[in-house]
Design a protein around this motif. Structure first.
Motif, PDB file in Angstrom:
ATOM      1  N   GLY A  35      40.573   9.956  22.745  1.00  8.77           N
ATOM      2  CA  GLY A  35      40.873   9.199  21.533  1.00  8.77           C
ATOM      3  C   GLY A  35      42.181   8.440  21.664  1.00  8.77           C
ATOM      4  O   GLY A  35      43.024   8.747  22.517  1.00  8.77           O
ATOM      5  N   THR A  36      42.328   7.438  20.802  1.00  3.14           N
ATOM      6  CA  THR A  36      43.508   6.581  20.819  1.00  3.14           C
ATOM      7  C   THR A  36      44.789   7.395  20.623  1.00  3.14           C
ATOM      8  O   THR A  36      45.801   7.167  21.299  1.00  3.14           O
ATOM      9  N   GLN A  37      44.716   8.349  19.682  1.00  2.92           N
ATOM     10  CA  GLN A  37      45.933   9.124  19.377  1.00  2.92           C
ATOM     11  C   GLN A  37      46.394   9.906  20.607  1.00  2.92           C
ATOM     12  O   GLN A  37      47.592  10.059  20.845  1.00  2.92           O
ATOM     13  N   TYR A  51      50.535   2.084  11.779  1.00  4.94           N
ATOM     14  CA  TYR A  51      49.606   3.210  11.758  1.00  4.94           C
ATOM     15  C   TYR A  51      50.425   4.522  11.738  1.00  4.94           C
ATOM     16  O   TYR A  51      51.227   4.768  12.646  1.00  4.94           O
ATOM     17  N   TYR A  80      54.106  -1.901  19.797  1.00  2.02           N
ATOM     18  CA  TYR A  80      52.774  -1.384  19.449  1.00  2.02           C
ATOM     19  C   TYR A  80      52.213  -2.251  18.336  1.00  2.02           C
ATOM     20  O   TYR A  80      52.901  -2.507  17.337  1.00  2.02           O
ATOM     21  N   LEU A 110      48.306  -4.011  16.361  1.00  5.01           N
ATOM     22  CA  LEU A 110      46.875  -4.335  16.302  1.00  5.01           C
ATOM     23  C   LEU A 110      46.807  -5.834  16.082  1.00  5.01           C
ATOM     24  O   LEU A 110      47.279  -6.330  15.054  1.00  5.01           O
ATOM     25  N   ASN A 144      46.009  -2.480  10.656  1.00 11.23           N
ATOM     26  CA  ASN A 144      45.949  -1.396   9.692  1.00 11.23           C
ATOM     27  C   ASN A 144      47.361  -1.168   9.162  1.00 11.23           C
ATOM     28  O   ASN A 144      48.244  -0.900   9.962  1.00 11.23           O
ATOM     29  N   ASP A 154      46.372  -1.795  20.316  1.00 10.61           N
ATOM     30  CA  ASP A 154      45.324  -0.927  19.762  1.00 10.61           C
ATOM     31  C   ASP A 154      44.277  -1.864  19.162  1.00 10.61           C
ATOM     32  O   ASP A 154      44.493  -2.481  18.134  1.00 10.61           O
ATOM     33  N   ILE A 195      41.180  -1.196  18.113  1.00  6.42           N
ATOM     34  CA  ILE A 195      40.097  -0.318  17.660  1.00  6.42           C
ATOM     35  C   ILE A 195      39.100  -0.966  16.690  1.00  6.42           C
ATOM     36  O   ILE A 195      37.938  -0.599  16.663  1.00  6.42           O
ATOM     37  N   TYR A 196      39.565  -1.956  15.896  1.00 11.46           N
ATOM     38  CA  TYR A 196      38.649  -2.573  14.916  1.00 11.46           C
ATOM     39  C   TYR A 196      37.983  -3.837  15.458  1.00 11.46           C
ATOM     40  O   TYR A 196      37.206  -4.475  14.760  1.00 11.46           O
ATOM     41  N   ALA A 220      36.079   5.058  17.814  1.00 14.78           N
ATOM     42  CA  ALA A 220      36.002   5.705  16.493  1.00 14.78           C
ATOM     43  C   ALA A 220      35.472   4.786  15.393  1.00 14.78           C
ATOM     44  O   ALA A 220      34.717   5.218  14.536  1.00 14.78           O
ATOM     45  N   LYS A 266      35.771  11.077  19.609  1.00 12.02           N
ATOM     46  CA  LYS A 266      37.167  11.136  20.092  1.00 12.02           C
ATOM     47  C   LYS A 266      37.273  10.626  21.536  1.00 12.02           C
ATOM     48  O   LYS A 266      37.773  11.317  22.427  1.00 12.02           O
TER      49      LYS A 266
HETATM   50  C1  LIG Z   1      44.905   1.821  13.963  1.00 10.85           C
HETATM   51  C2  LIG Z   1      44.103   3.006  14.393  1.00 10.85           C
HETATM   52  N1  LIG Z   1      44.143   3.415  15.667  1.00 10.85           N
HETATM   53  C3  LIG Z   1      43.414   4.478  16.073  1.00 10.85           C
HETATM   54  C4  LIG Z   1      42.624   5.204  15.185  1.00 10.85           C
HETATM   55  C5  LIG Z   1      41.755   6.352  15.643  1.00 10.85           C
HETATM   56  O1  LIG Z   1      42.179   6.968  16.757  1.00 10.85           O
HETATM   57  P1  LIG Z   1      41.217   7.900  17.658  1.00 10.85           P
HETATM   58  O2  LIG Z   1      40.612   7.004  18.708  1.00 10.85           O
HETATM   59  O3  LIG Z   1      42.202   8.894  18.195  1.00 10.85           O
HETATM   60  O4  LIG Z   1      40.190   8.536  16.760  1.00 10.85           O
HETATM   61  C6  LIG Z   1      42.575   4.810  13.860  1.00 10.85           C
HETATM   62  C7  LIG Z   1      41.769   5.590  12.912  1.00 10.85           C
HETATM   63  O5  LIG Z   1      42.086   5.793  11.794  1.00 10.85           O
HETATM   64  C8  LIG Z   1      43.321   3.681  13.456  1.00 10.85           C
HETATM   65  O6  LIG Z   1      43.284   3.263  12.186  1.00 10.85           O
END
Ligand SMILES: Cc1ncc(COP(=O)(O)O)c(C=O)c1O
Length: 324
Positions: free
Chosen positions: A32-34, A58, A100, A102, A107, A135, A137-138, A164, A172
């Protein structure tokens, strides 16, 4: 860093955004990203050093700043995300190690950078030798998108594409593309036996299958279509509110009138059974959070549930205005 097959799948998946299939050696399969943040921020930024972030960022980044001892510094944003001039001023003043951000569907503001903005941010990063942690992710959700900063500056961008938001949060899994194979090894390999950042092999294998067999694309299409329908439900119900959202966004950002309290409004809405966010967790330490609420539109189990929740939010907002 993932099996060869899993890294190859990650290369194929990220190529959808990068425009080219990255060398497998640059790809790291993470939990996962985190989890990727945990590994990257310690090494790239480090204790006592500065990480440039969007002025609302974030929240896990702020938690990690406390844990790892780096200093997050906000860069002013407009409707397209961070301002290159503000980034440059921060670089001059505080010499951050990394940025860092997006670049697509930020977000919490849903801001997306134009191509010109992307180029301008990359130019500043190059001038001040700044590493970029992007990041994305979206980014698989909107129909139209711009290339990520990683496509413009691959030599300094740590690109992260988590599954995700577009496939399934429960997996994850996130694919990271490092500037080079040597960079990937330097940041990720030393910790692999001492931490739990390594992606669970079974999740990685499921993700690989979805990518290789085409299921991932079908799911992404379905999520896009569902979000299109949800936007059709939600947007007309926000009439009169100062809101921003965008094609494919999983949330709506509502700026409240001067004098309104987002904290009180959110408490009222939650009392009435609907969970909602405010700007507070996204604000940097000692910075004033704007009075705004964040409505997640992906969680509701049905269109009916979403509609009922939106009515609760709209009525609570009207009730709060009357109370002033
Ligand atoms: C900006 C951002 N990055 C990452 C994630 C999710 O991370 P992961 O890939 O660890 O589930 C989210 C989910 O809420 C998010 O909003």
């Amino acid at each position: 860093m993932g099996t060869e097959a899993d890294r190859e799948a990650g290369a194929v998946f990220t190529a959808r955004r990068l425009g080219v299939v990255p060398e497998t050696g640059r790809v790291v399969v993470t939990n996962g990203t985190q989890s990727a943040f945990n590994m990257l921020l310690g090494g790239l930024v480090g204790q006592g050093n500065v990480l440039a972030v969007e002025s609302l960022t974030y929240p896990p980044i702020l938690v990690l700043a406390e844990r790892l001892g780096f200093v997050p510094r906000g860069v002013t944003m407009d409707g397209e995300g961070i301002l290159p001039d503000a980034l440059e001023a921060l670089c001059r003043r505080e010499r951050p190690k990394a940025l860092y951000l997006l670049s697509t569907l930020q977000n919490p503001t849903t801001a997306t950078m134009s191509l010109d903005r992307r180029k301008a941010v990359v130019e500043v990063a190059r001038r001040y030798d700044l590493q970029i942690i992007e990041d994305d992710i979206y980014s698989l959700l909107p129909a139209q998108t711009q290339p990520p900063l990683a496509a413009l500056a691959p030599e300094r961008t740590w690109y992260i594409l988590g599954v995700a938001k577009s496939i399934a949060a429960g997996m994850k899994i996130a694919y990271l593309v490092a500037p080079s194979p040597a960079d990937a090894e330097r940041q990720f390999w030393p910790g692999v036996r001492a931490t739990f950042w390594m992606a669970a092999p079974i999740s990685a294998a499921v993700s690989t299958r979805l990518i290789v067999r085409g299921g991932a694309l079908r799911i992404i299409e379905a999520v896009r279509e569902e979000m299109r329908l949800r936007h059709e439900i939600v947007r007309p119900m926000l009439g009169g509110l100062d809101f921003v959202t965008a094609d494919g966004a999983l949330h709506v950002w509502v700026r409240l009138q001067q004098g309104s309290s987002a904290h009180r409004l959110a408490a009222l809405i939650r009392e009435r059974g609907v969970n909602i966010g405010t700007a507070e967790p996204y604000a940097l330490p000692r910075e004033q959070a704007p009075e705004a609420i964040r409505i997640g539109i992906g969680h509701a189990q049905s269109h009916q549930e979403l509609e009922t929740a939106m009515i609760t939010i709209a009525c609570s907002h009207a009730d709060q205005l009357k109370a002033y």
